[in-house]
Design an enzyme around this catalytic site. Structure first.
Site, PDB file in Angstrom:
ATOM      1  N   GLU A  49       9.250  -4.446  10.453  1.00 20.49           N
ATOM      2  CA  GLU A  49       9.920  -3.200   9.962  1.00 20.49           C
ATOM      3  C   GLU A  49      10.194  -2.228  11.093  1.00 20.49           C
ATOM      4  OE1 GLU A  49       7.199  -1.244   6.984  1.00 20.49           O
ATOM      5  OE2 GLU A  49       8.274   0.667   7.126  1.00 20.49           O
ATOM      6  N   GLU A  67      -1.043  -5.383   8.502  1.00 24.88           N
ATOM      7  CA  GLU A  67      -0.326  -5.049   9.781  1.00 24.88           C
ATOM      8  C   GLU A  67      -1.111  -5.664  11.078  1.00 24.88           C
ATOM      9  OE1 GLU A  67       0.377  -0.713   9.017  1.00 24.88           O
ATOM     10  OE2 GLU A  67       1.140  -1.230   7.298  1.00 24.88           O
ATOM     11  N   ASP A 119       0.746  -1.339  -0.245  1.00 27.38           N
ATOM     12  CA  ASP A 119       0.020   0.007   0.016  1.00 27.38           C
ATOM     13  C   ASP A 119       1.008   1.367  -0.048  1.00 27.38           C
ATOM     14  OD1 ASP A 119       0.858  -0.362   2.722  1.00 27.38           O
ATOM     15  OD2 ASP A 119      -1.070   0.081   3.604  1.00 27.38           O
TER      16      ASP A 119
END
Ligand code: KIV
Length: 275
Positions: free
Chosen positions: A189, A122, A51
């Protein structure tokens, strides 16, 4: 859709990626268009229709404004351009958090309309049940822990995570719960090296690092960052090309040729047929 079946080319699958735990590192990059997917496909195990497309291609300030329709269009393009790499598509903000049922309907739509083989979400604690719900119903899921770009408004910016003990424990817990719920791989991340290694050792699913050190089972970068298309990139990006400079030089040369009537030249025009 790509015609890989007729040519005997087999795409990498979710179980193939899962089996790469602690093996040779898994090579992943983002892709948003067919020509770029075609260039990346021979070199990558996995292409993510991230995204991040909202920021990279559409000029949005963050990923919150990305829609399901945008992901479908870019997912279709990446599937057309690739033949071998596994293609994973991000579920955009607002398409999976409400309930497992809504997440399932949207994930199924993404997969049916693009042909992508898995979705990425996520993953915080609240999403873990949804991951299990999707996996049990035939949707391979990739998790994403640590810095979660879709939480940018809550976090007040894109900030490295896990520097304090509480946050570190929470991210480790997110990763364990995501893997236990059945995610075939987990993106990690923006976390310190020690935490990335700890997560990688603690979970069965392979970890794919971005700004998370070489302690992960694979790596991913935003392709446009590593190709040098932006004048600013995060600390963790290594630039393998300077496409921004190349493009500027090429466009400057074209503009000058047009202004000086040097383009088009005799080799670049059509002539009438002799009668
Ligand atoms: O959207 C994206 O490109 C991502 C990668 C940065 C992992 O989620």
């Amino acid at each position: 859709m790509s015609s890989y079946r007729e040519e005997g080319v087999r795409r990498v699958t979710a179980p193939d990626i899962a089996a790469r735990k602690s093996q040779t590192p898994i090579v992943c990059l983002t892709a948003y268009t067919a020509p770029m997917a075609e260039l990346l496909d021979p070199h990558c195990d996995l292409l993510l229709v991230g995204d991040s497309v909202g920021m990279v291609v559409h000029g949005l300030p963050n990923t919150v404004g990305v829609t399901l329709e945008m992901m479908i269009l870019h997912g279709q393009a990446v599937m057309r351009g690739s033949r071998r790499a596994m293609v994973v598509i991000d579920m955009p903000f607002g398409s999976y958090e409400g309930s497992a049922e809504v997440a399932y309907a949207n994930a199924a739509r993404l997969m049916k309309e693009t042909g992508a083989q898995a979705v990425k979400v996520e993953a915080g604690a609240t999403i873990v049940d949804t991951i299990g719900y999707l996996v049990k119903r035939g949707i391979p899921v990739m998790g994403h822990v640590g810095l979660r770009p879709q939480a940018v408004l809550v976090d007040g910016g894109f900030k490295a995570k896990g520097r304090g003990a509480d946050e570190r424990a929470r991210i480790l817990q997110d990763a364990k719960a995501t893997a236990d719920a059945g995610a075939f791989a987990v993106v990690v991340e923006g976390v310190a090296e020690g935490l990335a290694r700890e997560i990688t050792q603690a979970i069965e699913a392979p970890t794919i690092g971005i700004g998370a050190s070489a302690g992960c089972d694979g790596q991913i970068l935003v392709t446009d960052d590593m190709l040098g298309l932006f004048d600013w990139t995060p600390k963790f990006v290594r630039r393998y090309a300077d496409l921004r400079g190349e493009i500027s030089r090429a466009v400057e040369a074209y503009a000058e040729d047009v202004r000086q009537r040097r383009f088009p030249g005799p080799a670049e025009i059509y002539f009438a047929k002799a009668v």
